[in-house]
Design an enzyme around this catalytic site. Sequence first.
Site, PDB file in Angstrom:
ATOM      1  N   ASP A  14       6.850   1.577  -0.944  1.00 33.66           N
ATOM      2  CA  ASP A  14       7.658   2.012  -2.092  1.00 33.66           C
ATOM      3  C   ASP A  14       7.008   1.704  -3.424  1.00 33.66           C
ATOM      4  OD1 ASP A  14       8.166  -0.802  -1.500  1.00 33.66           O
ATOM      5  OD2 ASP A  14       9.674  -0.719  -3.083  1.00 33.66           O
ATOM      6  N   ASP A  17       4.565  -3.703  -2.800  1.00 33.88           N
ATOM      7  CA  ASP A  17       4.582  -4.557  -1.611  1.00 33.88           C
ATOM      8  C   ASP A  17       4.105  -3.762  -0.392  1.00 33.88           C
ATOM      9  OD1 ASP A  17       6.710  -2.910  -0.967  1.00 33.88           O
ATOM     10  OD2 ASP A  17       8.217  -4.324  -1.693  1.00 33.88           O
ATOM     11  N   TYR A 165      16.957  -2.294  -1.764  1.00 36.07           N
ATOM     12  CA  TYR A 165      17.417  -0.914  -1.958  1.00 36.07           C
ATOM     13  C   TYR A 165      18.810  -0.722  -1.385  1.00 36.07           C
ATOM     14  CZ  TYR A 165      12.747   0.049  -3.626  1.00 36.07           C
ATOM     15  OH  TYR A 165      11.592   0.037  -4.359  1.00 36.07           O
ATOM     16  N   GLU A 405       5.542  -3.217 -12.307  1.00 38.55           N
ATOM     17  CA  GLU A 405       5.385  -2.685 -10.953  1.00 38.55           C
ATOM     18  C   GLU A 405       5.434  -1.156 -10.953  1.00 38.55           C
ATOM     19  OE1 GLU A 405       6.779  -3.739  -6.398  1.00 38.55           O
ATOM     20  OE2 GLU A 405       8.105  -4.311  -8.037  1.00 38.55           O
TER      21      GLU A 405
END
Length: 428
Positions: A14, A17, A165, A405
Amino acid sequence: MCGGQVDLVGGYHDAGDNVKFGFPMAFSMTMLAWSVVEFGGLMKSELQHARDAVRWGADYLLKATAHPDTIYVQVGDATKDHACWERPEDMDTPRTVYKVDRGTPGSDVAAETAAALAAASLVFRKSDPAYASRLVARAKRVFEFADKHRGSYSTGLAADVCPYYCSYSGYQDELLWGAAWLHRATKSPSYLSYIQTNGQVLGADESDNTFGWDNKHAGARVLISKSFLVQRLGALHEYKGHADGFICSMVPGTATDQTQYTRGGLLFRLSDSNMQYVTSSSFLLLTYAKYLAFAKQTVRCGGVAVTPQRLRAIARRQVDYLLGSNPMGMSYMVGYGAKYPRRIHHRASSLPSVAAHPARIGCSQGFTALYAGGANPNLLVGAVVGGPDMQDRFPDERNDHEHSEPATYINAPLVGALAYLAHSYGQL
């Protein structure tokens, strides 16, 4: 969790990570496919690259939905993954697989997966009809499962998908969005009737205007409005009103404006990964402008007539800010412009490559790279980060995941927006 063997090779992580989260991945694929569906005709030599990226995600979603009434929605134990700072090549955290099924429903992740498969089928309808029909057949089956076995995936899988999420907005928005995509992909009256019958219950006229991986209402309203504006489907005329409501909430200087902008002019929804709302909103502005222009219509925002040109100008201002026209003179796309984020929160970018450092870097060893001050050794070209704060400031610190990120769902809608803008300025 699930036992047994299932082939889940492929797909996308995603963000920074090493977990495959199915909910944001499916949304990223829906938006990447929508980018191609609306603006692929302007992409020229980039079109094949965009198609390849959609196919890579769609192939994974076909694997994840191979068993009827089951969707494999996550690969990797997120808590254990986040406890390590490791290169994907060195990854040794548990690759636990999580699923939704009849007993543990997940209408949100299932309907989003159906939307992604249906949207992807439109990308390949002419270039690979056999693949397109496989995608649409699977989308129908997955949507049926989402609709029949209702519930949020965050209920049964709370310990595994939250807080990463969680489906905060519930699953009604995804059911409307999934039906909208299936209607667009199949032209079947059954999906039209589903939208007409269930639209209000599923929140078609809710005034929420945050469009992203969790809440799809605004996207569904714009998507469905096409049927009325372009296909002249009178039965869906109210969706122009619903879409207008969302669009008008972003037009500065009108009585309907509900959007916060920074002093430098950036649309600001949330401090965590705000740039995702900038790219998704810009995409919807440009797409709605396209539908309006086709229908020779405007939007009434509190008595003011707003033209497609005005909507395009608002979107362009957002994309310009993202690419460097901002108080810091900072491009938020890695590798673009003279000044861009050098310390992004991304494991593979921040650790030396296997070529440069063949020896394994263990789970906790990598944290020295997370907290180090220097630039990342590997440039993740094209990645867009979470962006600046409300004061237009960006510290460029690797440990600041809210701002530093990158994520697939930040980039995916930007693909369509950039294709339109590059084309309209003669750059494609």
